[in-house]
Enzyme design. Structure first.
Site, PDB file in Angstrom:
ATOM      1  NE  ARG A  89      12.956  10.954  63.545  1.00 41.98           N
ATOM      2  CZ  ARG A  89      13.533   9.761  63.456  1.00 41.98           C
ATOM      3  NH1 ARG A  89      13.007   8.812  62.705  1.00 41.98           N
ATOM      4  NH2 ARG A  89      14.642   9.502  64.110  1.00 41.98           N
ATOM      5  NE  ARG A 136      20.676   3.463  60.045  1.00 38.89           N
ATOM      6  CZ  ARG A 136      20.072   4.614  60.330  1.00 38.89           C
ATOM      7  NH1 ARG A 136      18.829   4.793  59.936  1.00 38.89           N
ATOM      8  NH2 ARG A 136      20.690   5.560  61.008  1.00 38.89           N
ATOM      9  CE  LYS A 141      18.315  14.138  62.356  1.00 42.12           C
ATOM     10  NZ  LYS A 141      18.729  12.734  62.583  1.00 42.12           N
ATOM     11  CG  ASN A 142      22.369  13.432  62.419  1.00 38.12           C
ATOM     12  OD1 ASN A 142      21.296  13.268  63.001  1.00 38.12           O
ATOM     13  ND2 ASN A 142      22.541  13.154  61.151  1.00 38.12           N
ATOM     14  CB  CYS A 155      14.909   2.757  60.050  1.00 32.71           C
ATOM     15  SG  CYS A 155      16.277   3.307  59.045  1.00 32.71           S
ATOM     16  CG  ASP A 186      22.226  11.980  56.334  1.00 29.75           C
ATOM     17  OD1 ASP A 186      22.626  12.313  57.464  1.00 29.75           O
ATOM     18  OD2 ASP A 186      21.909  10.807  56.054  1.00 29.75           O
TER      19      ASP A 186
HETATM   20  C1  EPZ Z   1      24.359   8.519  61.405  1.00 31.92           C
HETATM   21  O1  EPZ Z   1      23.627   7.309  61.432  1.00 31.92           O
HETATM   22  C2  EPZ Z   1      23.330   9.612  61.154  1.00 31.92           C
HETATM   23  N1  EPZ Z   1      22.371   9.620  62.253  1.00 31.92           N
HETATM   24  C3  EPZ Z   1      22.605   9.345  59.829  1.00 31.92           C
HETATM   25  O2  EPZ Z   1      21.719  10.433  59.596  1.00 31.92           O
HETATM   26  C4  EPZ Z   1      23.642   9.314  58.713  1.00 31.92           C
HETATM   27  O3  EPZ Z   1      23.001   8.990  57.503  1.00 31.92           O
HETATM   28  C5  EPZ Z   1      24.712   8.260  59.023  1.00 31.92           C
HETATM   29  O4  EPZ Z   1      25.299   8.527  60.325  1.00 31.92           O
HETATM   30  C6  EPZ Z   1      25.825   8.241  57.986  1.00 31.92           C
HETATM   31  O5  EPZ Z   1      26.425   9.502  57.932  1.00 31.92           O
HETATM   32  C7  EPZ Z   1      22.705  10.255  63.402  1.00 31.92           C
HETATM   33  O6  EPZ Z   1      23.792  10.788  63.539  1.00 31.92           O
HETATM   34  C8  EPZ Z   1      21.681  10.254  64.496  1.00 31.92           C
HETATM   35  P1  EPZ Z   1      26.514   4.744  60.531  1.00 31.92           P
HETATM   36  P2  EPZ Z   1      24.365   5.946  61.936  1.00 31.92           P
HETATM   37  O7  EPZ Z   1      26.707   3.948  61.770  1.00 31.92           O
HETATM   38  O8  EPZ Z   1      25.339   6.288  63.008  1.00 31.92           O
HETATM   39  C9  EPZ Z   1      26.666   0.311  58.942  1.00 31.92           C
HETATM   40  C10 EPZ Z   1      19.684  11.477  59.103  1.00 31.92           C
HETATM   41  O9  EPZ Z   1      18.948  11.482  58.110  1.00 31.92           O
HETATM   42  N2  EPZ Z   1      26.812  -0.083  60.345  1.00 31.92           N
HETATM   43  O10 EPZ Z   1      27.580   5.727  60.126  1.00 31.92           O
HETATM   44  O11 EPZ Z   1      23.348   4.935  62.224  1.00 31.92           O
HETATM   45  C11 EPZ Z   1      25.297   0.884  58.631  1.00 31.92           C
HETATM   46  O12 EPZ Z   1      24.360  -0.150  58.381  1.00 31.92           O
HETATM   47  C12 EPZ Z   1      20.308  10.175  59.561  1.00 31.92           C
HETATM   48  O13 EPZ Z   1      19.964  12.479  59.800  1.00 31.92           O
HETATM   49  C13 EPZ Z   1      27.144  -1.409  60.639  1.00 31.92           C
HETATM   50  O14 EPZ Z   1      27.283  -2.232  59.755  1.00 31.92           O
HETATM   51  O15 EPZ Z   1      25.143   5.529  60.613  1.00 31.92           O
HETATM   52  C14 EPZ Z   1      25.570   1.727  57.423  1.00 31.92           C
HETATM   53  O16 EPZ Z   1      25.590   0.908  56.291  1.00 31.92           O
HETATM   54  C15 EPZ Z   1      19.939   9.007  58.639  1.00 31.92           C
HETATM   55  N3  EPZ Z   1      27.286  -1.761  61.945  1.00 31.92           N
HETATM   56  C16 EPZ Z   1      26.984   2.255  57.667  1.00 31.92           C
HETATM   57  O17 EPZ Z   1      27.558   1.384  58.654  1.00 31.92           O
HETATM   58  C17 EPZ Z   1      27.148  -0.856  62.959  1.00 31.92           C
HETATM   59  O18 EPZ Z   1      27.322  -1.231  64.144  1.00 31.92           O
HETATM   60  C18 EPZ Z   1      27.047   3.683  58.201  1.00 31.92           C
HETATM   61  O19 EPZ Z   1      26.202   3.738  59.335  1.00 31.92           O
HETATM   62  C19 EPZ Z   1      26.820   0.482  62.640  1.00 31.92           C
HETATM   63  C20 EPZ Z   1      26.668   0.846  61.324  1.00 31.92           C
END
Ligand code: EPZ
Length: 421
Positions: free
Chosen positions: A400, A122, A22-23, A117, A308
């Site tokens: 999802r 996020r 998915k991701n 969320c 995850d």
């Molecule tokens: C991706 O989310 C995945 N979603 C998530 O999977 C996964 O848990 C996550 O990466 C971590 O591996 C998709 O790929 C669609 P991040 P993403 O940006 O990109 C902080 C699932 O269940 N952050 O790597 O949103 C954030 O708050 C989902 O399939 C900032 O601070 O995750 C978090 O603490 C859930 N500023 C950390 O970084 C930003 O601009 C990692 O988030 C962006 C993120």
């Protein structure tokens, strides 16, 4: 809304095929906006999130056809739209993956702020930092992000946030940089397999990308990109989820069409718990051992233990001998599954960033409610070992990210039924 009714399961046995990731698929679909030529995606999972991303892109005028199961053809040659509206972004945050491509290709984008969320705030500050360092002008008003850019210019950008790297920010800025003038260096980039998959496809489209899969990605911008035909990598989180299903039920499962190296941190931990793991190129054989000792884990960016898979291992920990400590370091609220697992009788509590689980605890069936995608998977795993018949409500969360989950589990011997309520 549908619910699952799950009976306590015997040992899972048999073979299950993993679907496309998915991701990765969501990012690959958004990349279609980078070219006027057709993009063919294979091994596309049939998921709610994929259908939502399809709506986002069709809303912009992208032509999308599903010629056969698992195959998507995307054509952005007549896509004039620049907007990802609130009613779609609120359903799926990854709609914001259109930001990078639209900024690079059209010089304009209007995307609803995704908001928080169930698992955390996020924020998307790193996405916006990267795009602005490439030369985009960014403003927000009325809950929308407005991006304007003439031609983007390459830059050296550090995408490290407070929790380390960001998958989403790396995806968005990587896509934008492929069409920027000059060279972009992304430091502190995410190294997840989904980034490598995207980079592979972008290179097939004519992009010049080096270093994907490490924390430094170098992109030399090109004037335009062409089409490509690309096969989505297997879903590593679905792979891990089925491995835990085998372990928690004492089962013996062949997980096919997966990528064992993408779940190394998960299978290493399972082996430390006495689970037998045999690996082939695209197959994992998972055979539960005897008693399982308690364990400790800390979630971290890839190749560390994936956040995850955290909820699924909380379910597993309820059957381990002793006190397990599971530390969530990526998202600040990824604990909604804890109270629901407690409804099955689990001895589990949150202590700061740690989840403490004492076991083994005989679980008993209960009606529970899914809260987010991976929490829902943890509830399904607990229901497999809970005495009696459990009901899991709001399984749209599961739909999802897991394709035909009840069909796949039933083929492994689980007595599971989807009921519309
Ligand atoms: C991706 O989310 C995945 N979603 C998530 O999977 C996964 O848990 C996550 O990466 C971590 O591996 C998709 O790929 C669609 P991040 P993403 O940006 O990109 C902080 C699932 O269940 N952050 O790597 O949103 C954030 O708050 C989902 O399939 C900032 O601070 O995750 C978090 O603490 C859930 N500023 C950390 O970084 C930003 O601009 C990692 O988030 C962006 C993120």
């Amino acid at each position: 809304m549908d619910k699952f009714i799950i009976q306590k399961s015997c040992r899972l046995k048999g073979r299950v095929r993993v679907s496309g990731a998915k991701n990765s698929c969501l990012a690959l679909m958004a990349a279609s906006l980078l070219t006027d030529e057709p993009l063919e995606l294979n091994n596309v999972p049939n998921l709610v999130d994929v259908r939502t991303m399809t709506r986002v892109l069709e809303n912009m005028g992208v032509g999308i056809s599903r010629s056969e199961p698992g195959k998507l053809s995307l054509d952005s040659s007549r896509a004039e739209g620049l907007k990802a509206p609130y009613d779609l972004v609120r359903k799926m945050r990854a709609s914001y993956y259109v930001l990078g491509p639209l900024t690079a290709r059209k010089g304009k984008a209007e995307v609803s702020l995704p908001g928080g969320c169930a698992i955390g705030q996020r924020p998307i500050d790193l996405h916006l930092k990267g795009l602005s360092m490439l030369g985009a002008e960014i403003s927000t008003s009325g809950g929308y992000i407005y991006v304007r850019a003439d031609r983007l210019n390459g830059a050296r950008i550090n995408l490290t946030g407070q929790s380390g790297s960001s998958v989403g920010a790396t995806v968005n800025v990587l896509m934008a940089a492929t069409l920027a003038r000059g060279v972009t260096v992304l430091e502190g980039a995410a190294a997840e397999p989904e980034i490598v998959d995207l980079a592979w496809m972008l290179k097939a489209m004519g992009a010049k990308v080096e270093g994907a899969g490490t924390d430094v990605i170098t992109i030399e911008g090109v004037a335009s990109l062409g089409g490509a035909s690309h096969t989505v990598i297997p879903d590593r989180i679905e792979t891990g989820t089925f491995a835990v299903a085998a372990a928690i039920t004492g089962g013996d499962v062949v997980i096919a069409d997966c990528c064992p190296e993408h779940v190394q941190s998960v299978t290493d931990l399972l082996e430390n718990l006495g689970v037998k793991i045999e690996k082939a190129r695209k197959t994992l054989l998972v055979r539960a051992g005897g008693e399982m000792p308690a364990f400790e884990l800390c979630t971290a960016p890839y190749p560390g233990f994936p956040t995850d898979m955290q909820a699924q291992f909380c379910a597993l920990a309820t059957q381990a001998e002793g006190t397990s400590v599971i530390e969530e370091n990526i998202f600040e609220h990824r604990t909604l599954h804890v109270s629901e697992l407690a409804r099955f009788g689990a001895d589990i509590k949150v202590s700061g960033r740690k989840i403490i689980v004492r076991g083994p605890t005989p679980l008993s069936s209960a009606p529970v409610m899914a809260s987010d995608l991976r929490a829902s998977a943890a509830l399904v795993l607990a229901a497999l070992v809970a005495d009696g018949s459990s009901e899991i409500h709001r399984i749209y969360h599961l739909d999802r990210g897991y394709e035909h989950l009840e069909v796949k589990l039933a083929r492994l011997g689980v007595k599971i039924m989807r009921v519309s309520t």
